[in-house]
Write an enzyme that holds these catalytic residues in place. Structure first.
Site, mmCIF file in Angstrom:
data_model
loop_
_atom_site.group_PDB
_atom_site.id
_atom_site.type_symbol
_atom_site.label_atom_id
_atom_site.label_comp_id
_atom_site.label_asym_id
_atom_site.label_seq_id
_atom_site.Cartn_x
_atom_site.Cartn_y
_atom_site.Cartn_z
ATOM 1 N N GLY A 159 18.074 58.119 47.673
ATOM 2 C CA GLY A 159 18.555 57.120 48.476
ATOM 3 C C GLY A 159 19.922 56.820 48.484
ATOM 4 O O GLY A 159 20.812 57.372 47.510
ATOM 5 N N CYS A 160 20.416 55.587 48.719
ATOM 6 C CA CYS A 160 21.774 55.447 48.950
ATOM 7 C C CYS A 160 22.211 55.110 47.500
ATOM 8 O O CYS A 160 23.622 55.233 47.251
ATOM 9 C CB CYS A 160 22.021 53.954 49.885
ATOM 10 S SG CYS A 160 21.614 54.371 51.506
ATOM 11 N N ALA A 161 21.436 54.576 46.429
ATOM 12 C CA ALA A 161 22.086 54.238 45.156
ATOM 13 C C ALA A 161 22.131 55.326 44.330
ATOM 14 O O ALA A 161 23.047 55.099 43.451
ATOM 15 C CB ALA A 161 20.913 53.282 44.545
ATOM 16 N N ALA A 162 21.999 56.543 44.823
ATOM 17 C CA ALA A 162 22.074 57.793 43.918
ATOM 18 C C ALA A 162 23.449 58.132 43.585
ATOM 19 O O ALA A 162 23.898 58.861 42.391
ATOM 20 C CB ALA A 162 21.374 59.019 44.564
ATOM 21 N N PHE A 356 22.704 50.181 46.304
ATOM 22 C CA PHE A 356 21.258 49.884 46.617
ATOM 23 C C PHE A 356 20.530 51.137 47.318
ATOM 24 O O PHE A 356 20.874 51.731 48.136
ATOM 25 C CB PHE A 356 21.345 48.734 47.364
ATOM 26 C CG PHE A 356 22.166 47.712 47.044
ATOM 27 C CD1 PHE A 356 22.120 46.965 45.969
ATOM 28 C CD2 PHE A 356 23.390 47.541 47.932
ATOM 29 C CE1 PHE A 356 23.061 45.999 45.418
ATOM 30 C CE2 PHE A 356 24.383 46.541 47.588
ATOM 31 C CZ PHE A 356 24.504 45.637 46.329
#
Length: 385
Positions: A159-162, A356
């Site tokens: 997801g976006c946190a990666a 996040f």
């Protein structure tokens, strides 16, 4: 456990970003989706409202079918659903489009860092919007001319946190193996997973995601390096009671995303205490690289930490001009900040980066903008987790 601390400095030495050739105004996307909802006027009205208020003006897509009418866009059909692209078709499009974008971003990052392909010892590839084997890592090695012995570390479906997680992984590699040079490449083709709208939550998720790629080179800075970002301590944390608030599942017609409206509130509730762990007794830094997961997320961080509009301006500008690019986005924000500091001939400044993702996961990291090589940039010991 103690926050990471090492005498071996790791820094982002160069950054590269890339966007697809097809840009589309947010107003046009809203009209496209509203047109596909003619049989659902309440949803169409909601789409126009949420698309107008989410802080996005322009997005980019790898698929030109979004540039025409609703009837010509297979992703948003309102009538016969049989021709909606299957997950297999979407993955074939991903395989076709991901490499050129990732390659463009990687080449810019290598050039910006003043590094040759032969300098790279590790390659971290990041994506949650497509999978295939041999994967993006193998193709990048061949196209860039990296050593076939490069240590490959694919980071998928996080997801976006990666994107920020990959940066922290690269920092750990450099600090644990002095002399390493790590190339991080993130590619996300979010528009491949748009679905015909059936409920408001799906429209909310469709209101701000776009396509793009970013890359960076991480290693120990040398005297020839300027305007780099020295990487400090950081960690990943799972926020309590939030497992179901962001989900990303493989369906028959692409990946199904769910974003709870509670996410900004959850971040507002838990983020201040986590930043206290990260910063210890140090004062709040001047620079804030916030992943613009949506307007509400940036608003929440700004309110909780009492930040100025200028401090959140980098994140809001990326959201406005490109949308949320999932894992790719944090490097767009860091690059905008870095280039602005360079243009202002700014002095050394401390910062915090955050992103996040599902879990609900928060990635938090300290960094320092360094205008000219300074081997004395060190970080003090901080709190214990």
């Amino acid at each position: 456990m103690n926050l990471l601390n090492s005498n071996s400095e790791a820094a982002i030495l160069g950054i590269g970003t890339a966007l697809p050739v097809h840009s589309i105004a947010q107003s046009d996307v809203a009209q496209l989706i509203a047109s596909s909802l003619q049989d659902h006027p309440d949803l169409a009205r909601f789409a126009r409202r949420i698309f107008k208020s989410c802080g996005v003006e322009t997005r980019y897509t790898c698929d030109d079918s979004y540039l025409g009418s609703a009837e010509g866009c297979r992703y948003l059909l309102s009538g016969d659903q049989s021709s909606i692209p299957t997950t297999e078709e979407r993955m074939k499009k991903y395989q076709q489009e991901a490499l050129p974008l990732g390659l463009a971003a990687a080449e810019k990052a290598l050039s910006d860092a003043g590094q040759s392909p032969g300098d790279i010892t590790h390659l971290i590839t990041v994506s949650c919007t497509g999978q295939y084997l041999p994967g993006l890592d193998v193709m990048l090695i061949r196209q860039l001319g990296l050593s076939p012995r490069v240590n490959r570390l694919p980071l998928i479906f996080q997801g976006c946190a990666a994107g920020l997680k990959a940066i922290q992984m690269a920092r750990d590699v450099v600090q644990g193996a002095p002399g390493s040079r790590v190339l991080v490449v993130c590619v996300e083709l979010c528009t491949l997973h748009f679905q015909p709208a059936k409920e408001r939550e799906a429209l909310f998720a469709a209101s701000f995601f776009g396509d793009g790629a970013s890359a960076c080179v991480i290693g120990a800075p040398e005297s020839r390096h300027h305007h780099y970002l020295s990487l400090g301590s950081g960690y990943s944390v799972l926020l309590p009671d939030s497992t179901e608030d962001m989900t990303w599942e493989v369906g028959n017609t692409g990946y199904d995303l769910y974003l709870s409206p509670r996410i900004p509130k959850l971040l507002g509730t838990h983020l201040e205490s986590e930043l206290g762990v990260l910063l210890g007794n140090d004062k709040l830094p001047e620079l804030w690289a916030i992943h613009p997961g949506g307007r509400g997320i940036v608003d929440s961080v700004q309110n909780v930490m009492n930040l100025s509009d200028q401090q959140t301006g980098y994140s809001r500008e990326i959201l406005r001009t490109a949308g949320n690019l999932s894992s790719v986005t944090i490097m767009f924000v860091l690059q905008a900040m870095r280039l602005d500091m360079k243009a202002q001939e700014g002095a050394l400044k401390e910062g915090v980066a955050m992103a996040f993702g599902p879990g609900l996961t928060a990635e938090l990291m300290r960094f320092t903008y360094v205008p000219a090589y300074s081997p004395s940039v060190k970080e003090q010991d901080h709190a214990v987790l």
